[in-house]
Design an enzyme around this catalytic site. Structure first.
Site, PDB file in Angstrom:
ATOM      1  N   LYS A 281       1.116   4.200  -2.836  1.00  0.00           N
ATOM      2  CA  LYS A 281       0.769   5.596  -2.534  1.00  0.00           C
ATOM      3  C   LYS A 281       1.968   6.536  -2.718  1.00  0.00           C
ATOM      4  CE  LYS A 281      -3.566   4.906  -1.673  1.00  0.00           C
ATOM      5  NZ  LYS A 281      -4.605   5.474  -2.545  1.00  0.00           N
TER       6      LYS A 281
ATOM      7  N   TYR B 268       0.838  -1.206   0.000  1.00  0.00           N
ATOM      8  CA  TYR B 268       0.000   0.000   0.000  1.00  0.00           C
ATOM      9  C   TYR B 268       0.876   1.261   0.000  1.00  0.00           C
ATOM     10  CZ  TYR B 268      -3.734   3.182   1.554  1.00  0.00           C
ATOM     11  OH  TYR B 268      -4.646   4.216   1.660  1.00  0.00           O
TER      12      TYR B 268
HETATM   13  P1  NAP Z   1     -13.449   2.612   0.874  1.00  0.00           P
HETATM   14  O1  NAP Z   1     -14.486   3.166   1.793  1.00  0.00           O
HETATM   15  O2  NAP Z   1     -12.980   1.209   1.064  1.00  0.00           O
HETATM   16  O3  NAP Z   1     -13.975   2.810  -0.643  1.00  0.00           O
HETATM   17  C1  NAP Z   1     -13.189   2.362  -1.689  1.00  0.00           C
HETATM   18  C2  NAP Z   1     -13.845   2.761  -2.994  1.00  0.00           C
HETATM   19  O4  NAP Z   1     -12.986   2.336  -4.068  1.00  0.00           O
HETATM   20  C3  NAP Z   1     -15.182   2.086  -3.224  1.00  0.00           C
HETATM   21  O5  NAP Z   1     -16.011   2.980  -3.929  1.00  0.00           O
HETATM   22  C4  NAP Z   1     -14.825   0.900  -4.105  1.00  0.00           C
HETATM   23  O6  NAP Z   1     -15.888   0.469  -4.937  1.00  0.00           O
HETATM   24  C5  NAP Z   1     -13.728   1.524  -4.963  1.00  0.00           C
HETATM   25  N1  NAP Z   1     -12.849   0.531  -5.569  1.00  0.00           N
HETATM   26  C6  NAP Z   1     -12.063  -0.375  -4.933  1.00  0.00           C
HETATM   27  N2  NAP Z   1     -11.388  -1.113  -5.825  1.00  0.00           N
HETATM   28  C7  NAP Z   1     -11.752  -0.664  -7.054  1.00  0.00           C
HETATM   29  C8  NAP Z   1     -11.423  -1.047  -8.387  1.00  0.00           C
HETATM   30  N3  NAP Z   1     -10.561  -2.039  -8.631  1.00  0.00           N
HETATM   31  N4  NAP Z   1     -12.002  -0.373  -9.415  1.00  0.00           N
HETATM   32  C9  NAP Z   1     -12.888   0.617  -9.185  1.00  0.00           C
HETATM   33  N5  NAP Z   1     -13.250   1.026  -7.948  1.00  0.00           N
HETATM   34  C10 NAP Z   1     -12.688   0.379  -6.897  1.00  0.00           C
HETATM   35  O7  NAP Z   1     -12.123   3.491   0.897  1.00  0.00           O
HETATM   36  P2  NAP Z   1     -11.855   4.993   1.423  1.00  0.00           P
HETATM   37  O8  NAP Z   1     -11.406   4.907   2.820  1.00  0.00           O
HETATM   38  O9  NAP Z   1     -12.980   5.880   1.056  1.00  0.00           O
HETATM   39  O10 NAP Z   1     -10.549   5.329   0.559  1.00  0.00           O
HETATM   40  C11 NAP Z   1     -10.594   6.115  -0.623  1.00  0.00           C
HETATM   41  C12 NAP Z   1      -9.153   6.417  -1.034  1.00  0.00           C
HETATM   42  O11 NAP Z   1      -8.502   7.116   0.026  1.00  0.00           O
HETATM   43  C13 NAP Z   1      -8.317   5.174  -1.310  1.00  0.00           C
HETATM   44  O12 NAP Z   1      -7.441   5.412  -2.384  1.00  0.00           O
HETATM   45  C14 NAP Z   1      -7.527   5.006  -0.039  1.00  0.00           C
HETATM   46  O13 NAP Z   1      -6.330   4.307  -0.246  1.00  0.00           O
HETATM   47  C15 NAP Z   1      -7.296   6.459   0.333  1.00  0.00           C
HETATM   48  N6  NAP Z   1      -6.997   6.654   1.757  1.00  0.00           N
HETATM   49  C16 NAP Z   1      -7.896   6.315   2.708  1.00  0.00           C
HETATM   50  C17 NAP Z   1      -7.569   6.519   4.036  1.00  0.00           C
HETATM   51  C18 NAP Z   1      -8.510   6.175   5.158  1.00  0.00           C
HETATM   52  O14 NAP Z   1      -8.093   6.288   6.320  1.00  0.00           O
HETATM   53  N7  NAP Z   1      -9.744   5.775   4.898  1.00  0.00           N
HETATM   54  C19 NAP Z   1      -6.309   7.049   4.383  1.00  0.00           C
HETATM   55  C20 NAP Z   1      -5.425   7.387   3.363  1.00  0.00           C
HETATM   56  C21 NAP Z   1      -5.782   7.198   2.043  1.00  0.00           C
HETATM   57  P3  NAP Z   1     -16.998  -0.633  -4.419  1.00  0.00           P
HETATM   58  O15 NAP Z   1     -17.902   0.092  -3.476  1.00  0.00           O
HETATM   59  O16 NAP Z   1     -17.690  -1.059  -5.648  1.00  0.00           O
HETATM   60  O17 NAP Z   1     -16.217  -1.704  -3.749  1.00  0.00           O
END
Ligand code: NAP
Length: 245
Positions: free
Chosen positions: A160, A156
């Site tokens: 990133k 990861y």
């Molecule tokens: P999340 O709630 O798990 O949502 C992930 C989203 O990505 C969902 O809409 C999912 O679609 C979609 N997705 C996953 N794999 C995919 C693929 N192969 N093709 C198309 N869509 C895909 O994640 P989140 O926490 O909102 O994270 C969003 C972004 O922020 C990510 O890049 C994550 O790495 C980054 N981030 C998050 C955090 C945190 O603390 N949450 C921290 C740093 C960075 P489905 O609903 O259809 O599965």
């Protein structure tokens, strides 16, 4: 189809941070194309919440890791919304955490493919349109894990950190075409991705100077800000409560 409003494409727009970004942009009058991979109910709900803001919205099922699927999906989006695509938010992401000595090859490959190649695929297939339109705004979602490293997350954090390089190179390459490209690096944000972390049981949370997890809206604020600026490019904006300062 004739061009209507300006359109924003948000990958991973069905849930979590991407959903909040889609709703904010809909409130600002953008038509919204969201890309998701597996949860049609959540995607339909986000579309209907966007439509309540009197904009056009549609969800596209597409694995961002696939060069062909992203190419076809972008062609469909242009057919449905017209060519006035103003913004791309590469937000789709996954985790497959594990210690390096035990990490499966497939967990390395899938995280790099979705998180890093996914952003490349989307930019690759939309960049010609941005160039033709003489402008565009791209925001990629990185992570503090990509800036600082994180034990148990080599796949990861590598993906990133890769997003940071991808962002800066895209920014340099497309600046002359009036296309900006920036990244947001969130810390711990309350979404499905972090549902196993709670504020009372995690040592990690003690490392956050502001003393709490962030909300999806905190990240969406930064995305909207970067999309609104014509003169910021190649920037990585942390939204992390101070973790990586
Ligand atoms: P999340 O709630 O798990 O949502 C992930 C989203 O990505 C969902 O809409 C999912 O679609 C979609 N997705 C996953 N794999 C995919 C693929 N192969 N093709 C198309 N869509 C895909 O994640 P989140 O926490 O909102 O994270 C969003 C972004 O922020 C990510 O890049 C994550 O790495 C980054 N981030 C998050 C955090 C945190 O603390 N949450 C921290 C740093 C960075 P489905 O609903 O259809 O599965």
């Amino acid at each position: 189809m004739a061009d209507g409003n300006r359109t924003a494409v948000v990958t991973g727009g069905s849930r979590g941070i991407g959903r909040e970004v889609a709703l904010r942009l809909a409130s600002l009058g953008y038509d919204i194309a969201i890309v998701y991979v597996g949860d049609p109910a959540e995607a339909a709900d986000t579309v209907s919440e966007c439509e309540k803001k009197n904009v056009k919205a549609k969800a596209y099922i597409c694995n961002v890791a696939s060069f062909e699927e992203t190419k076809n999906t972008i062609a469909e989006i242009v057919k449905d919304f017209g060519s006035n695509i103003a913004a791309l938010v590469n937000n789709a992401g996954i985790t497959r955490d594990g210690l390096i000595a035990m990490m499966k090859e497939e967990d390395w490959d899938s995280v790099i493919s979705v998180n890093l190649k996914g952003a490349f695929n989307m930019i690759r297939h939309l960049s010609r349109l941005f160039i033709k339109n003489k402008g565009g705004r791209i925001v990629n979602i990185s992570s503090v894990s990509g800036l600082m490293g994180n034990a148990g997350q080599i796949n990861y954090s590598a993906s990133k950190a890769g997003i940071v390089g991808l962002t800066k190179s895209t920014a340099r390459e497309l600046a002359a075409k009036n296309v900006t490209c920036n990244a947001v690096a969130p810390g711990f944000i309350r979404t499905d991705m972090t549902k196993n972390i709670t504020e009372d049981n995690s040592e990690l949370l003690r490392t956050i100077p502001l003393g709490r997890m962030g909300e999806a809206g905190d990240v969406a604020d930064a995305v909207v800000f970067l999309l609104s600026s014509p003169y910021i490019t190649g920037e990585v904006l942390r939204v992390d409560g101070g973790i990586a300062m």
